[in-house]
Write a protein that holds these residues in place. Structure first.
Motif, PDB file in Angstrom:
ATOM      1  N   HIS A  39       0.834  -1.202   0.000  1.00 24.85           N
ATOM      2  CA  HIS A  39       0.000   0.000   0.000  1.00 24.85           C
ATOM      3  C   HIS A  39       0.866   1.248   0.000  1.00 24.85           C
ATOM      4  O   HIS A  39       1.948   1.248   0.581  1.00 24.85           O
ATOM      5  CB  HIS A  39      -0.887   0.042   1.248  1.00 24.85           C
ATOM      6  CG  HIS A  39      -2.018  -0.909   1.195  1.00 24.85           C
ATOM      7  ND1 HIS A  39      -1.863  -2.246   1.488  1.00 24.85           N
ATOM      8  CD2 HIS A  39      -3.327  -0.731   0.872  1.00 24.85           C
ATOM      9  CE1 HIS A  39      -3.045  -2.850   1.350  1.00 24.85           C
ATOM     10  NE2 HIS A  39      -3.939  -1.956   0.979  1.00 24.85           N
ATOM     11  N   CYS A  40       0.362   2.299  -0.608  1.00 20.35           N
ATOM     12  CA  CYS A  40       1.070   3.578  -0.549  1.00 20.35           C
ATOM     13  C   CYS A  40       0.909   4.165   0.853  1.00 20.35           C
ATOM     14  O   CYS A  40      -0.179   4.191   1.408  1.00 20.35           O
ATOM     15  CB  CYS A  40       0.486   4.535  -1.593  1.00 20.35           C
ATOM     16  SG  CYS A  40       1.114   6.224  -1.455  1.00 20.35           S
ATOM     17  N   ARG A  41       2.013   4.624   1.404  1.00 21.27           N
ATOM     18  CA  ARG A  41       2.005   5.241   2.723  1.00 21.27           C
ATOM     19  C   ARG A  41       1.069   6.449   2.762  1.00 21.27           C
ATOM     20  O   ARG A  41       0.404   6.700   3.768  1.00 21.27           O
ATOM     21  CB  ARG A  41       3.431   5.687   3.064  1.00 21.27           C
ATOM     22  CG  ARG A  41       3.540   6.811   4.110  1.00 21.27           C
ATOM     23  CD  ARG A  41       4.976   7.270   4.270  1.00 21.27           C
ATOM     24  NE  ARG A  41       5.760   6.269   4.946  1.00 21.27           N
ATOM     25  CZ  ARG A  41       6.233   6.370   6.200  1.00 21.27           C
ATOM     26  NH1 ARG A  41       6.011   7.436   6.912  1.00 21.27           N
ATOM     27  NH2 ARG A  41       6.945   5.417   6.727  1.00 21.27           N
ATOM     28  N   PHE A  42       1.012   7.167   1.666  1.00 22.61           N
ATOM     29  CA  PHE A  42       0.315   8.454   1.669  1.00 22.61           C
ATOM     30  C   PHE A  42      -1.181   8.324   1.355  1.00 22.61           C
ATOM     31  O   PHE A  42      -2.008   8.784   2.118  1.00 22.61           O
ATOM     32  CB  PHE A  42       1.005   9.412   0.699  1.00 22.61           C
ATOM     33  CG  PHE A  42       2.418   9.710   1.104  1.00 22.61           C
ATOM     34  CD1 PHE A  42       2.679  10.654   2.100  1.00 22.61           C
ATOM     35  CD2 PHE A  42       3.488   9.034   0.535  1.00 22.61           C
ATOM     36  CE1 PHE A  42       3.977  10.917   2.502  1.00 22.61           C
ATOM     37  CE2 PHE A  42       4.789   9.296   0.932  1.00 22.61           C
ATOM     38  CZ  PHE A  42       5.042  10.237   1.912  1.00 22.61           C
ATOM     39  N   CYS A  43      -1.517   7.719   0.222  1.00 25.54           N
ATOM     40  CA  CYS A  43      -2.933   7.662  -0.186  1.00 25.54           C
ATOM     41  C   CYS A  43      -3.596   6.343   0.177  1.00 25.54           C
ATOM     42  O   CYS A  43      -4.798   6.188   0.018  1.00 25.54           O
ATOM     43  CB  CYS A  43      -3.070   7.912  -1.680  1.00 25.54           C
ATOM     44  SG  CYS A  43      -2.343   6.590  -2.682  1.00 25.54           S
ATOM     45  N   LYS A  44      -2.791   5.377   0.634  1.00 25.76           N
ATOM     46  CA  LYS A  44      -3.266   4.050   1.059  1.00 25.76           C
ATOM     47  C   LYS A  44      -3.754   3.182  -0.105  1.00 25.76           C
ATOM     48  O   LYS A  44      -4.325   2.114   0.113  1.00 25.76           O
ATOM     49  CB  LYS A  44      -4.385   4.138   2.123  1.00 25.76           C
ATOM     50  CG  LYS A  44      -4.230   5.220   3.181  1.00 25.76           C
ATOM     51  CD  LYS A  44      -3.011   5.017   4.055  1.00 25.76           C
ATOM     52  CE  LYS A  44      -2.883   6.154   5.074  1.00 25.76           C
ATOM     53  NZ  LYS A  44      -1.541   6.274   5.621  1.00 25.76           N
ATOM     54  N   ARG A  45      -3.588   3.651  -1.335  1.00 27.40           N
ATOM     55  CA  ARG A  45      -4.003   2.815  -2.469  1.00 27.40           C
ATOM     56  C   ARG A  45      -3.142   1.549  -2.516  1.00 27.40           C
ATOM     57  O   ARG A  45      -1.965   1.577  -2.183  1.00 27.40           O
ATOM     58  CB  ARG A  45      -3.848   3.564  -3.788  1.00 27.40           C
ATOM     59  CG  ARG A  45      -4.889   4.648  -4.033  1.00 27.40           C
ATOM     60  CD  ARG A  45      -4.723   5.222  -5.439  1.00 27.40           C
ATOM     61  NE  ARG A  45      -5.582   6.362  -5.659  1.00 27.40           N
ATOM     62  CZ  ARG A  45      -5.200   7.653  -5.504  1.00 27.40           C
ATOM     63  NH1 ARG A  45      -3.976   7.940  -5.125  1.00 27.40           N
ATOM     64  NH2 ARG A  45      -6.049   8.639  -5.740  1.00 27.40           N
ATOM     65  N   SER A  46      -3.775   0.467  -2.983  1.00 26.64           N
ATOM     66  CA  SER A  46      -3.058  -0.815  -3.095  1.00 26.64           C
ATOM     67  C   SER A  46      -2.400  -0.928  -4.472  1.00 26.64           C
ATOM     68  O   SER A  46      -2.618  -0.078  -5.338  1.00 26.64           O
ATOM     69  CB  SER A  46      -4.048  -1.970  -2.902  1.00 26.64           C
ATOM     70  OG  SER A  46      -4.931  -1.995  -4.003  1.00 26.64           O
ATOM     71  N   GLU A  73       6.004   5.230  -1.625  1.00 26.62           N
ATOM     72  CA  GLU A  73       5.234   6.316  -2.235  1.00 26.62           C
ATOM     73  C   GLU A  73       4.822   5.864  -3.641  1.00 26.62           C
ATOM     74  O   GLU A  73       5.669   5.463  -4.439  1.00 26.62           O
ATOM     75  CB  GLU A  73       6.096   7.581  -2.303  1.00 26.62           C
ATOM     76  CG  GLU A  73       5.412   8.753  -2.974  1.00 26.62           C
ATOM     77  CD  GLU A  73       6.299  10.023  -3.003  1.00 26.62           C
ATOM     78  OE1 GLU A  73       7.187  10.164  -2.120  1.00 26.62           O
ATOM     79  OE2 GLU A  73       6.098  10.848  -3.901  1.00 26.62           O
ATOM     80  N   CYS A  74       3.532   5.943  -3.952  1.00 28.76           N
ATOM     81  CA  CYS A  74       3.058   5.452  -5.251  1.00 28.76           C
ATOM     82  C   CYS A  74       3.254   6.520  -6.329  1.00 28.76           C
ATOM     83  O   CYS A  74       3.548   7.685  -6.038  1.00 28.76           O
ATOM     84  CB  CYS A  74       1.595   5.014  -5.165  1.00 28.76           C
ATOM     85  SG  CYS A  74       0.413   6.376  -5.220  1.00 28.76           S
ATOM     86  N   ASP A  75       3.061   6.126  -7.588  1.00 29.83           N
ATOM     87  CA  ASP A  75       3.293   7.047  -8.698  1.00 29.83           C
ATOM     88  C   ASP A  75       2.252   8.174  -8.742  1.00 29.83           C
ATOM     89  O   ASP A  75       2.546   9.289  -9.155  1.00 29.83           O
ATOM     90  CB  ASP A  75       3.283   6.276 -10.023  1.00 29.83           C
ATOM     91  CG  ASP A  75       4.403   5.232 -10.060  1.00 29.83           C
ATOM     92  OD1 ASP A  75       5.355   5.368  -9.261  1.00 29.83           O
ATOM     93  OD2 ASP A  75       4.313   4.298 -10.862  1.00 29.83           O
ATOM     94  N   THR A  76       1.027   7.858  -8.316  1.00 33.94           N
ATOM     95  CA  THR A  76      -0.024   8.890  -8.291  1.00 33.94           C
ATOM     96  C   THR A  76       0.359  10.000  -7.314  1.00 33.94           C
ATOM     97  O   THR A  76       0.262  11.191  -7.626  1.00 33.94           O
ATOM     98  CB  THR A  76      -1.372   8.258  -7.838  1.00 33.94           C
ATOM     99  OG1 THR A  76      -1.536   7.017  -8.503  1.00 33.94           O
ATOM    100  CG2 THR A  76      -2.524   9.183  -8.141  1.00 33.94           C
ATOM    101  N   CYS A  77       0.812   9.593  -6.124  1.00 32.21           N
ATOM    102  CA  CYS A  77       1.221  10.583  -5.119  1.00 32.21           C
ATOM    103  C   CYS A  77       2.471  11.324  -5.580  1.00 32.21           C
ATOM    104  O   CYS A  77       2.572  12.537  -5.402  1.00 32.21           O
ATOM    105  CB  CYS A  77       1.476   9.911  -3.776  1.00 32.21           C
ATOM    106  SG  CYS A  77      -0.044   9.422  -2.943  1.00 32.21           S
ATOM    107  N   ASN A  78       3.393  10.586  -6.171  1.00 28.05           N
ATOM    108  CA  ASN A  78       4.641  11.200  -6.633  1.00 28.05           C
ATOM    109  C   ASN A  78       4.357  12.345  -7.605  1.00 28.05           C
ATOM    110  O   ASN A  78       4.998  13.401  -7.558  1.00 28.05           O
ATOM    111  CB  ASN A  78       5.511  10.123  -7.295  1.00 28.05           C
ATOM    112  CG  ASN A  78       6.875  10.635  -7.681  1.00 28.05           C
ATOM    113  OD1 ASN A  78       7.462  11.467  -6.976  1.00 28.05           O
ATOM    114  ND2 ASN A  78       7.378  10.175  -8.807  1.00 28.05           N
TER     115      ASN A  78
HETATM  116 ZN   LIG Z   1      -0.159   7.179  -3.097  1.00 25.20          ZN
END
Ligand SMILES: [Zn+2]
Length: 324
Positions: A39-46, A73-78
């Motif tokens: 999961h992304c630390r920030f948005c919690k998306r899997s 950190e996921c690409d969306t958040c990045n």
């Molecule tokens: Zn994210």
């Protein structure tokens, strides 16, 4: 030395909790860990909802952290955070060029908000300030010995500067504390939904008379033996160039019931990492910068100087041919 009293007062309320300023290259390690991140630390998306392909930095690369990467950190958040970090670098204006110290990297160039003036670092102590486009912002009177140059920053949104600092704070938060700061992570995703936390979007900025080449960050935690709800649980400090930014980490679950709560801020001391060779008398000023506005602004920065006209020379310098 001049910040010792500040440190003594501060330590009555806060303990150092997390330090991040690693210069180690950890790309391989971060990529390996990223493959196992669920999961992304920030948005919690899997992994099913987002991707984890990009190399993401724990502290912003734009601040001089080239080597140290994060793994959760996921690409969306990045993408979202990257846009905001551009505003942080615009906020820093010419200092990113003037204060650049990392020799193996070329200093970032600067263009003023009007696009009329450019700035480049071309040597250890040599800067090239030049007229990029016609206009009123670059006035040099060779015969009169006067120069008036307008180096206003590119337009930025103060709120994005704040959110970039908050992102780095939440990025270095230990995993076990993440559940305590659910609200802070939500603010980071959708700040507009939480206007009642707007009064916390400010930074205490310490300006110092020396430059540090690479950024480092600290989290301080309120002393566990204190029952002082008027003090925030966690404070974040980021040192970069000739500044230290201090913010309150908002949205601890103990304060959830009172989302619009105000806090007392205890000013953190400016810390020097090299204790063998300290520099005293470097803290120049401290002030609170309001970063709550979502309206774009620019930072004024004017150079005005006189020079003797009797000994002016023209020199040809290596590396300038492509600019002239
Ligand atoms: Zn994210």
């Amino acid at each position: 030395m001049e910040d010792r009293p500040v440190a003594e007062a501060f330590r009555q309320y806060y303990d150092p909790y997390v330090y991040q300023g690693s210069l180690d290259e950890n790309l391989k390690e971060a990529r390996r860990l990223k493959r196992d991140t669920t999961h992304c630390r920030f948005c919690k998306r899997s992994r099913e909802e987002t991707t984890f392909k990009e190399n993401t930095h724990l502290l912003s690369k734009l601040l001089g952290n080239y080597n140290y990467y994060s793994h959760d950190e996921c690409d969306t958040c990045n993408k979202l955070f990257g846009k905001r970090e551009n505003d942080l670098s615009r906020f820093l204006g010419t200092t990113r060029t003037f204060d650049h110290l990392v020799n193996e990297r070329i200093a970032p160039g600067f263009e003023s908000s009007s696009g009329q003036v450019g700035l480049k670092k071309i040597g250890p102590e040599v800067f090239y300030v030049y007229k990029k486009r016609d206009g009123e912002d670059f006035k040099v009177d060779i015969n009169g010995g006067q120069a008036e140059i307008n180096l206003d920053s590119q337009v930025y949104t103060p709120e994005n500067v704040y959110l970039s600092l908050l992102k780095m704070a939440l990025g270095i938060l230990p995993e076990k504390n993440i559940p305590d700061y659910e609200l802070a992570f939500k603010i980071l995703q959708n700040p507009e939904i939480y206007p009642r936390t707007q009064h916390l979007r400010k930074a205490c900025i310490t300006e110092i008379g020396m430059i540090i080449a690479r950024p480092y960050a600290q989290l301080y935690r309120r002393r566990q033996d204190l029952n002082m709800p008027e003090l925030p649980q966690m404070l974040f400090c980021l040192s970069v160039g000739r500044f230290m930014f201090q913010i309150i980490v908002p949205g601890h679950r103990a304060d959830d019931a009172d989302i619009g709560k105000s806090f007392d801020l205890r000013v953190a001391p400016y810390i020097q990492l090299n204790l063998k060779e300290t520099h005293d008398g470097i803290v120049e000023r401290r002030f609170i910068e309001d970063l709550s506005s979502a309206e774009p602004v620019t930072k004024e920065n004017k150079l005005h100087f006189s020079f003797g006209t009797d000994k002016l020379v023209s020199v040809k310098m290596d590396g300038l041919t492509d600019l002239l």
